[in-house]
Design a protein around this motif. Structure first.
Motif, PDB file in Angstrom:
ATOM      1  N   HIS A  74       1.068  -1.233  -0.201  1.00 49.01           N
ATOM      2  CA  HIS A  74      -0.001   0.012  -0.016  1.00 49.01           C
ATOM      3  C   HIS A  74       0.710   1.375   0.030  1.00 49.01           C
ATOM      4  CE1 HIS A  74      -3.004  -3.090   1.368  1.00 49.01           C
ATOM      5  NE2 HIS A  74      -3.906  -2.139   0.964  1.00 49.01           N
ATOM      6  N   THR A  94       8.809   0.473  -2.529  1.00 50.28           N
ATOM      7  CA  THR A  94       7.574  -0.568  -2.706  1.00 50.28           C
ATOM      8  C   THR A  94       7.690  -1.105  -4.242  1.00 50.28           C
ATOM      9  OG1 THR A  94       6.300   1.054  -1.673  1.00 50.28           O
ATOM     10  CG2 THR A  94       4.923  -0.428  -2.723  1.00 50.28           C
ATOM     11  N   VAL A  99       1.994  -4.151  -5.567  1.00 50.87           N
ATOM     12  CA  VAL A  99       0.659  -3.133  -5.363  1.00 50.87           C
ATOM     13  C   VAL A  99      -0.510  -3.566  -6.185  1.00 50.87           C
ATOM     14  CG1 VAL A  99       0.050  -0.807  -5.620  1.00 50.87           C
ATOM     15  CG2 VAL A  99       2.335  -1.446  -4.908  1.00 50.87           C
ATOM     16  N   THR A 178      -4.109   4.751  -0.827  1.00 51.19           N
ATOM     17  CA  THR A 178      -4.243   3.691  -2.020  1.00 51.19           C
ATOM     18  C   THR A 178      -5.856   3.257  -1.862  1.00 51.19           C
ATOM     19  OG1 THR A 178      -1.809   3.360  -1.314  1.00 51.19           O
ATOM     20  CG2 THR A 178      -3.268   1.486  -2.494  1.00 51.19           C
TER      21      THR A 178
END
Length: 458
Positions: A74, A94, A99, A178
């Motif tokens: 996230h 990330t 994701v 998100t």
């Protein structure tokens, strides 16, 4: 579970439309978060089972890592400590492929909840009493997000301690953003954003007060055409970045293999490292796109890697296969400058999509006035809007693809979000605006047999 939901039975026993009340939406949000956590948990447990016994750790540690990865997906930052009294090291990169798991689940389940809520009036469960109208889309999405964030809050509390833990402040900021972004896209594709968040009267008055040219430029037909053109340009840029990454891996195959063998001496460890590389491939494609656009990226300590050269690498970079594919420190050459073909191709793709309305009008075999309805100003406006959208998307991806991997030399790795966005917008506009105008004239020339410009001059 994202395709089939509970149904409400009618008095005759037949299944009716899926019943989604605000309470059901709350439960749906919690289930959606649980599904995402379950995907991460199963993956981590499989790797834990395959790992050698001395390095495997405990099952609770594997579950802790699963919660960390789900929050990292996230956009939340993680913090790593080597032991008691050791300095905390941030982990803020990330994996963009990771994701996709929570975002896809949020999108699908929110669409399901909205579609069920839009199924029309339904009776009470016992089949008696007056008709009960369905909940509004805004109430359904609010409860859906509430259930999702309740589960996320529990995950943050569980993952806030340990050698690898989540930074609570970043989780409290990134997880709601998100989730709200994915749910907003689902709402826009299902019922429209205005059904969920209607514009206030002040915003409507501000829109009405804009100049007519600005309102015409942002009208739905031109906005949709610009979005298609921007998506085409962005896809070409990402394909260019992926091609550059693949070229770097093949070109530096020896360094990549040495890094893999150094960081993971056994086969289970190598499989884990290769899985991490797979999750980071979209990040590498964004880095490659930034390289092709010109700003390039940094590996920390003030280094710069771009088509004009690579300088300032910090000492002691971690032995990671994808880092082995990075060019060596040297000045640029015609071979590296050739990466500019990618942004040119992206601008050409945007030009082709921006000129499509004129092509469609030409193919309609209507009168000449209909062919010229999408005039040059509209075509140039669509191309310019596509360039701005492409730049905004490139900036968002560049910001999400980089981050911190340490406190000193690796305080920031990856591309600069604002330089990458500005370069993407500039490259696309420089090629797309004149290219779209030329393509428009060419489409009309093929249909009319002469240039519309020549007719106006006569």
């Amino acid at each position: 579970m994202t395709d089939n939901g509970p149904t409400a039975a009618t008095p005759g026993g037949a299944a009716a439309q899926p019943a989604t009340t605000t309470g059901g939406a709350l439960l749906a949000g919690m289930v959606t978060a649980g599904l995402g956590l379950g995907v991460c948990t199963v993956s981590v447990l499989l790797l834990w089972i395959a790992a050698p016994a001395p390095a495997a750790g405990s099952p609770s540690g594997a579950l802790h890592i699963a919660a960390d990865l789900w929050l990292l997906a996230h956009g939340a930052d993680l913090v790593r400590t080597a032991g008691p009294g050791a300095a905390a090291v941030p982990v803020g990169v990330t994996p963009l492929l990771l994701v996709a798991v929570p975002v896809w689940l949020l999108y699908r389940c929110a669409q399901r909840a909205l579609s069920a809520a839009d199924g029309g009036p339904r009776r009470h469960a016992r089949g008696t009493g007056p008709l009960r109208r369905p909940a509004s889309p805004g109430a359904v999405l609010g409860r859906f997000l509430g259930g999702y964030l309740l589960t996320a809050a529990a995950a943050v509390a569980y993952a806030a301690s340990g050698a690898l833990r989540v930074a609570p402040v970043s989780a409290l900021l990134c997880v709601p953003l998100t989730a709200a972004g994915a749910v907003a896209v689902a709402a826009a594709r299902t019922v429209g954003l205005r059904a969920v968040l209607p514009l206030p009267a002040r915003a409507r008055r501000a829109w009405a007060g804009l100049p007519p040219g600005v309102r015409a430029a942002l009208a739905p037909p031109r906005r949709a055409a610009a979005l298609r053109a921007a998506c085409a340009a962005g896809a070409v840029l990402l394909a260019t970045g992926a091609l550059l990454v693949l070229t770097g891996v093949v070109w530096h195959a020896g360094a990549v293999r040495h890094s893999l063998l150094h960081v993971a001496p056994d086969w289970p460890g190598r499989g884990t490292v290769l899985l991490v590389c797979l999750l980071l491939l979209p990040n590498a494609a964004v880095w490659g796109a930034a390289y092709a656009l010109g700003p390039g990226f940094t590996l920390g300590a003030g280094s710069a890697v771009g088509p004009l050269g690579a300088v300032g690498y910090p000492a002691g970079l971690p032995p990671f296969p994808l880092l082995g594919a990075v060019p060596q420190e040297a000045a640029g050459s015609p071979l590296t400058w050739a990466a500019a073909v990618g942004p040119d191709a992206a601008g050409a793709a945007a030009a082709g999509y921006a000129a499509r309305p004129a092509r469609a009008a030409a193919a309609a075999r209507g009168p000449e006035a209909r062919l010229l309805r999408w005039n040059r100003r509209a075509t140039a406006t669509v191309a310019a809007l596509a360039a701005l959208m492409c730049g905004a998307g490139a900036a968002v991806l560049a910001g999400a693809a980089g981050g911190a991997l340490g406190t000193a030399a690796l305080r920031h790795v990856g591309p600069s979000w604002w330089l990458t966005g500005a370069a993407a917008a500039g490259w696309t506009a420089a090629v797309a605006v004149p290219g779209a105008l030329v393509l428009r004239e060419w489409h009309l020339w093929r249909t009319l047999g002469r240039s519309p410009l020549a007719k106006r001059r006569s």
